[in-house]
Design a protein around this motif. Structure first.
Motif, short mmCIF file in Angstrom:
data_model
loop_
_atom_site.label_atom_id
_atom_site.label_comp_id
_atom_site.label_asym_id
_atom_site.label_seq_id
_atom_site.Cartn_x
_atom_site.Cartn_y
_atom_site.Cartn_z
N SER A 97 -6.34 -3.69 3.47
CA SER A 97 -5.62 -3.65 2.19
C SER A 97 -4.17 -4.07 2.36
O SER A 97 -3.63 -4.82 1.55
CB SER A 97 -5.67 -2.24 1.60
OG SER A 97 -7.01 -1.87 1.34
N GLY A 107 -4.10 -7.66 2.73
CA GLY A 107 -4.68 -8.40 1.63
C GLY A 107 -5.91 -9.19 2.01
O GLY A 107 -6.16 -10.26 1.47
N SER A 166 -10.08 -0.36 7.01
CA SER A 166 -10.06 -0.72 5.59
C SER A 166 -8.64 -0.71 5.04
O SER A 166 -8.24 -1.63 4.30
CB SER A 166 -10.91 0.25 4.78
OG SER A 166 -12.28 0.08 5.08
N THR A 167 -7.88 0.32 5.39
CA THR A 167 -6.50 0.40 4.90
C THR A 167 -5.67 -0.73 5.49
O THR A 167 -4.83 -1.32 4.80
CB THR A 167 -5.89 1.76 5.26
OG1 THR A 167 -6.73 2.79 4.76
CG2 THR A 167 -4.50 1.91 4.65
N ARG A 208 -12.56 -6.21 4.30
CA ARG A 208 -12.87 -5.34 5.44
C ARG A 208 -13.42 -6.12 6.61
O ARG A 208 -13.08 -5.86 7.77
CB ARG A 208 -13.93 -4.31 5.04
CG ARG A 208 -13.42 -3.08 4.37
CD ARG A 208 -14.57 -2.21 3.96
NE ARG A 208 -15.60 -3.03 3.28
CZ ARG A 208 -16.68 -2.57 2.71
NH1 ARG A 208 -16.91 -1.26 2.73
NH2 ARG A 208 -17.53 -3.35 2.11
N VAL A 222 0.85 -1.18 0.00
CA VAL A 222 0.00 0.00 0.00
C VAL A 222 0.89 1.24 0.00
O VAL A 222 1.74 1.39 0.88
CB VAL A 222 -0.93 0.00 1.23
CG1 VAL A 222 -1.71 1.31 1.29
CG2 VAL A 222 -1.87 -1.19 1.19
#
Lengths: 145, 145
Positions: free
Chosen positions: B64, B67, B60-61, B70, A4
DNA sequence: TATTGTTATACTCTATAACTATA
DNA sequence: TATAGTTATAGAGTATAACAATA
């Protein structure tokens, strides 16, 4: 598990284990691309390769090679048998264990998969030179063995 | 997934993806040894490191970065909050997202874990010389990035 | 409309334990 | 007793889809 942007990964960037994990995920995507549409997974592919290279192998030994329990090796074998890729044959000397063998259809399917997986693996590794790729394999072998 | 003696691994030994998998499993054992007795797992450790390095990050981040979806990031966060390692704080500008922050206890626990994991990772990598280890990290980075 | 968090649900993979048949 | 396979069950981790609140 793509990186990210703008995020600080802290100590993770210093861990060999995390670098290996990232690389392994990237190569898993290669595998997935090479086997798209088929119901194959890394453990299933590994099992087929090992049965093909070791005809008559038992389910237990197959499980050991994959690092899973006997019960899991049986389910995996059931899948291969159900798809007509592998057959169980009784062993002459031992009435307990099955010997696993590729069927003609299994050998053919494995041949196709092997070529596709190998090609895609090489394609992803193309970010490295041939010498770098060999050096990477050597270092991984030294680390693991 | 230790190599079974006498078994033919066929094409697997030619696949970079499989070599990476073997090495990653070996390093996972290092992680497991370093965190014995604690209820920590690689994703949990990764999440703690990332929250620590990126205070105020959203769920959420975080998902990410790991991988995962949410919904999974939420369960992971619930675990960290439940253990008193992380707290959710409302963000001034945005009423939807939580900002995640280590608690003092979380920072302390992470500090201990980080030291143990790093030491064990280095110990397992000791089969390589320092130069080889750096070269391996470089090649992995080149492969992934 | 889009995003964040949440909830409910289901699926895959795996482990454990108990059972059988064979050795 | 020990081993191979089988069966049943449970748990972890994840995904998807739908929903409410907020942007």
């Amino acid at each position: 598990m793509t990186r990210v942007a703008g995020l600080d990964y802290g100590v993770l960037d210093q861990l060999l284990g995390y670098s290996l994990r990232r690389a392994q995920v990237a190569l898993f995507l290669a595998f997935h691309a090479a086997t798209r549409g088929q119901h194959i997974t890394p453990p299933r592919f590994t099992a087929l390769v090992i049965v093909g290279a070791n005809p008559g192998i038992s389910q237990s030994t197959l499980g050991s090679a994959l690092g899973i329990a006997r019960s899991g090796a049986m389910l995996l074998t059931n899948w291969m048998v159900g798809r007509g890729l592998v057959e169980r044959r009784r062993r002459p000397g031992d009435g307990r264990a099955w010997g696993l063998h590729l069927t003609p259809r299994g050998a053919q399917a494995l041949g196709r998969m092997r070529a596709a997986v190998l090609a895609e693996d090489r394609r992803r590794a193309a970010k490295l030179s041939a010498a770098e790729r060999r050096e990477l394999m050597r270092l991984l072998e030294k680390l693991t063995g």
